[in-house]
Design an enzyme around this catalytic site. Structure first.
Site, PDB file in Angstrom:
ATOM      1  N   ARG A 153      -1.354  -1.670  -6.403  1.00  0.00           N
ATOM      2  CA  ARG A 153      -1.858  -1.794  -7.782  1.00  0.00           C
ATOM      3  C   ARG A 153      -1.454  -0.575  -8.612  1.00  0.00           C
ATOM      4  NH1 ARG A 153      -7.863  -2.589  -5.768  1.00  0.00           N
ATOM      5  NH2 ARG A 153      -6.986  -0.912  -4.521  1.00  0.00           N
ATOM      6  N   GLY A 185      -1.526   7.623   1.264  1.00  0.00           N
ATOM      7  CA  GLY A 185      -1.684   7.782   2.704  1.00  0.00           C
ATOM      8  C   GLY A 185      -0.466   7.409   3.542  1.00  0.00           C
ATOM      9  N   ILE A 186      -0.678   6.556   4.528  1.00  0.00           N
ATOM     10  CA  ILE A 186       0.372   6.184   5.482  1.00  0.00           C
ATOM     11  C   ILE A 186       1.501   5.443   4.777  1.00  0.00           C
ATOM     12  CG2 ILE A 186       0.860   4.779   7.534  1.00  0.00           C
ATOM     13  CD1 ILE A 186      -2.126   5.312   8.371  1.00  0.00           C
ATOM     14  N   ASN A 221       1.132  -2.582   5.413  1.00  0.00           N
ATOM     15  CA  ASN A 221       0.362  -1.364   5.637  1.00  0.00           C
ATOM     16  C   ASN A 221      -0.970  -1.348   4.893  1.00  0.00           C
ATOM     17  OD1 ASN A 221      -0.067   1.756   5.816  1.00  0.00           O
ATOM     18  ND2 ASN A 221       0.114   1.311   3.623  1.00  0.00           N
ATOM     19  N   VAL A 230      -6.291   9.206  10.898  1.00  0.00           N
ATOM     20  CA  VAL A 230      -5.192   9.781  10.124  1.00  0.00           C
ATOM     21  C   VAL A 230      -5.813  10.354   8.855  1.00  0.00           C
ATOM     22  CG1 VAL A 230      -2.913   9.370   9.125  1.00  0.00           C
ATOM     23  CG2 VAL A 230      -3.739   7.873  10.964  1.00  0.00           C
ATOM     24  N   GLY A 278       0.822  -1.210   0.000  1.00  0.00           N
ATOM     25  CA  GLY A 278       0.000   0.000   0.000  1.00  0.00           C
ATOM     26  C   GLY A 278       0.852   1.253   0.000  1.00  0.00           C
ATOM     27  N   TYR A 284     -14.949  -3.631  10.263  1.00  0.00           N
ATOM     28  CA  TYR A 284     -13.570  -3.110  10.179  1.00  0.00           C
ATOM     29  C   TYR A 284     -12.838  -3.378  11.498  1.00  0.00           C
ATOM     30  CZ  TYR A 284      -9.676   0.229   9.918  1.00  0.00           C
ATOM     31  OH  TYR A 284      -8.420   0.809   9.940  1.00  0.00           O
ATOM     32  N   SER A 303       1.265   3.378  -2.312  1.00  0.00           N
ATOM     33  CA  SER A 303       0.864   4.429  -3.257  1.00  0.00           C
ATOM     34  C   SER A 303       0.052   5.554  -2.634  1.00  0.00           C
ATOM     35  CB  SER A 303       0.042   3.791  -4.390  1.00  0.00           C
ATOM     36  OG  SER A 303      -1.053   3.076  -3.851  1.00  0.00           O
TER      37      SER A 303
HETATM   38  N1  LIG Z   1      -6.511   6.567   7.845  1.00  0.00           N
HETATM   39  C1  LIG Z   1      -6.802   6.225   9.090  1.00  0.00           C
HETATM   40  O1  LIG Z   1      -7.521   6.937   9.816  1.00  0.00           O
HETATM   41  C2  LIG Z   1      -6.243   4.940   9.663  1.00  0.00           C
HETATM   42  C3  LIG Z   1      -6.298   4.769  11.058  1.00  0.00           C
HETATM   43  C4  LIG Z   1      -5.793   3.596  11.612  1.00  0.00           C
HETATM   44  C5  LIG Z   1      -5.254   2.613  10.815  1.00  0.00           C
HETATM   45  N2  LIG Z   1      -5.220   2.812   9.461  1.00  0.00           N
HETATM   46  C6  LIG Z   1      -4.643   1.720   8.651  1.00  0.00           C
HETATM   47  O2  LIG Z   1      -3.517   2.219   7.950  1.00  0.00           O
HETATM   48  C7  LIG Z   1      -3.318   1.471   6.755  1.00  0.00           C
HETATM   49  C8  LIG Z   1      -3.139   2.428   5.584  1.00  0.00           C
HETATM   50  O3  LIG Z   1      -4.308   3.205   5.483  1.00  0.00           O
HETATM   51  P1  LIG Z   1      -4.382   4.616   4.729  1.00  0.00           P
HETATM   52  O4  LIG Z   1      -5.285   5.452   5.557  1.00  0.00           O
HETATM   53  O5  LIG Z   1      -3.032   5.110   4.403  1.00  0.00           O
HETATM   54  O6  LIG Z   1      -5.186   4.162   3.411  1.00  0.00           O
HETATM   55  P2  LIG Z   1      -5.181   4.682   1.894  1.00  0.00           P
HETATM   56  O7  LIG Z   1      -4.633   6.055   1.779  1.00  0.00           O
HETATM   57  O8  LIG Z   1      -6.576   4.421   1.388  1.00  0.00           O
HETATM   58  O9  LIG Z   1      -4.165   3.657   1.179  1.00  0.00           O
HETATM   59  C9  LIG Z   1      -4.478   2.306   1.096  1.00  0.00           C
HETATM   60  C10 LIG Z   1      -3.353   1.587   0.367  1.00  0.00           C
HETATM   61  O10 LIG Z   1      -3.696   0.198   0.310  1.00  0.00           O
HETATM   62  C11 LIG Z   1      -3.474  -0.258  -1.010  1.00  0.00           C
HETATM   63  N3  LIG Z   1      -4.423  -1.302  -1.382  1.00  0.00           N
HETATM   64  C12 LIG Z   1      -5.752  -1.331  -1.182  1.00  0.00           C
HETATM   65  N4  LIG Z   1      -6.294  -2.411  -1.767  1.00  0.00           N
HETATM   66  C13 LIG Z   1      -5.268  -3.067  -2.359  1.00  0.00           C
HETATM   67  C14 LIG Z   1      -5.172  -4.246  -3.132  1.00  0.00           C
HETATM   68  N5  LIG Z   1      -6.265  -4.979  -3.445  1.00  0.00           N
HETATM   69  N6  LIG Z   1      -3.963  -4.644  -3.582  1.00  0.00           N
HETATM   70  C15 LIG Z   1      -2.863  -3.906  -3.307  1.00  0.00           C
HETATM   71  N7  LIG Z   1      -2.877  -2.789  -2.578  1.00  0.00           N
HETATM   72  C16 LIG Z   1      -4.068  -2.375  -2.118  1.00  0.00           C
HETATM   73  C17 LIG Z   1      -3.695   0.948  -1.911  1.00  0.00           C
HETATM   74  O11 LIG Z   1      -2.901   0.804  -3.094  1.00  0.00           O
HETATM   75  P3  LIG Z   1      -3.501   0.676  -4.581  1.00  0.00           P
HETATM   76  O12 LIG Z   1      -4.882   1.260  -4.582  1.00  0.00           O
HETATM   77  O13 LIG Z   1      -2.511   1.408  -5.429  1.00  0.00           O
HETATM   78  O14 LIG Z   1      -3.480  -0.785  -4.827  1.00  0.00           O
HETATM   79  C18 LIG Z   1      -3.159   2.093  -1.043  1.00  0.00           C
HETATM   80  O15 LIG Z   1      -1.787   2.302  -1.293  1.00  0.00           O
HETATM   81  C19 LIG Z   1      -4.525   0.547   6.635  1.00  0.00           C
HETATM   82  O16 LIG Z   1      -4.182  -0.744   7.090  1.00  0.00           O
HETATM   83  C20 LIG Z   1      -5.561   1.173   7.570  1.00  0.00           C
HETATM   84  O17 LIG Z   1      -6.488   0.248   8.066  1.00  0.00           O
HETATM   85  C21 LIG Z   1      -5.686   3.942   8.874  1.00  0.00           C
END
Ligand SMILES: NC(=O)c1ccc[n+]([C@@H]2O[C@H](COP(=O)([O-])OP(=O)(O)OC[C@H]3O[C@@H](n4cnc5c(N)ncnc54)[C@H](OP(=O)(O)O)[C@@H]3O)[C@@H](O)[C@H]2O)c1
Length: 234
Positions: free
Chosen positions: A38, A17-18, A76, A175, A13, A140, A15
């Site tokens: 992806r 956010g985190i 991630n 986040v 992941g 979730y 590409s």
């Molecule tokens: N944001 C929050 O408030 C928060 C809080 C606590 C924990 N988290 C956790 O932190 C982690 C990152 O979250 P984020 O907020 O940074 O999310 P995000 O910005 O939506 O990014 C999600 C990432 O996951 C990848 N991904 C999703 N489906 C995929 C698939 N089928 N195959 C390959 N890659 C895939 C996406 O890449 P592609 O689309 O390019 O494939 C993207 O890079 C997650 O585990 C989330 O549960 C987030």
């Protein structure tokens, strides 16, 4: 010497956010950095791109099979949908389970084959929703409780076999990333209100904590760090 100099790190992941922020931080600290996702076109030029859809187990095995060496895996990638147990769409439960739990476990198993004997580090991105269930947490939260259990199982298995592999997790509150648009889909007013009421963590805040975990002295295993905006009450 930069703190991750000489290390090869794979971030799932990468590409957005985190994951994007952790990827930037790994590059800035001298790691050879592999980004799995992806949308590989979104990755910085210096990153080794590994295109993979984590919902397809065969693609995971194939992608890791192209690598010869790894020191650190950052699990991630994740999905978050509001999908309650009483009324939620079971296809969304399946999607979240597949990425947040199954793919994370399979990536870990594949990474273990690539770590040097006696070392290696797996960092799982969990959530505060893996520690307490918010009223809207639904399925979730169940996936993030599972991440916590898997992290602890993996830690026990690897320490019992004296593998030298460290296992960590990081558990953030809100986040500010694109993931929240999916989580608050249909409740956009609530997301806007939440953003007005609390300053959310930034992806860079989480990346700084990830770097702290990944650069802990040899022999020190940080198992979990809970972090939230000082404005976030629960
Ligand atoms: N944001 C929050 O408030 C928060 C809080 C606590 C924990 N988290 C956790 O932190 C982690 C990152 O979250 P984020 O907020 O940074 O999310 P995000 O910005 O939506 O990014 C999600 C990432 O996951 C990848 N991904 C999703 N489906 C995929 C698939 N089928 N195959 C390959 N890659 C895939 C996406 O890449 P592609 O689309 O390019 O494939 C993207 O890079 C997650 O585990 C989330 O549960 C987030």
């Amino acid at each position: 010497m930069s703190s991750l100099e000489g290390k090869t790190v794979l971030i799932t992941g990468a590409s957005s956010g985190i994951g994007k922020a952790i990827t930037r931080s790994c590059l800035d600290h001298g790691a050879q950095t592999i980004g799995l996702c992806r949308s590989i076109k979104k990755l910085p030029r210096e990153v080794i791109a590994l295109e993979c859809d984590l919902s397809c187990p065969d693609q995971i095995v194939t992608a890791f099979g192209t690598l010869t060496h790894l020191d650190i895996l950052v699990n991630n990638a994740g999905l978050a949908y509001l999908s309650q147990i009483t009324t939620g769409d079971p296809t969304l439960w399946q999607k979240m389970w597949q990425i947040n739990v199954h793919a994370l476990s399979l990536c870990s198993q594949e990474a273990l084959k690539l770590f040097p004997k006696g070392s290696g580090h797996i960092l799982n991105c969990s959530s505060l929703s893996g520690h307490r269930v918010p009223p809207t947490g639904g399925f979730y939260a169940a996936t993030k409780f599972a991440v916590r259990a898997i992290t602890e199982s993996l830690r026990c298995e690897l320490s019992q076999s004296r593998s030298g592999v460290r296992v960590s997790s990081i558990s953030p509150g809100f986040v500010d990333t694109p993931l929240l648009e999916d989580y608050f889909c249909g409740r956009e007013d609530q997301l806007a209100q939440t953003k007005r009421e609390i300053r959310m963590l930034t992806p860079e805040n989480v990346a700084a904590t990830a770097l702290h975990i990944l650069t802990a002295p040899k022999g020190v295993e940080i198992n979990d760090i809970l972090m939230r905006s000082a404005d976030q009450a629960v």
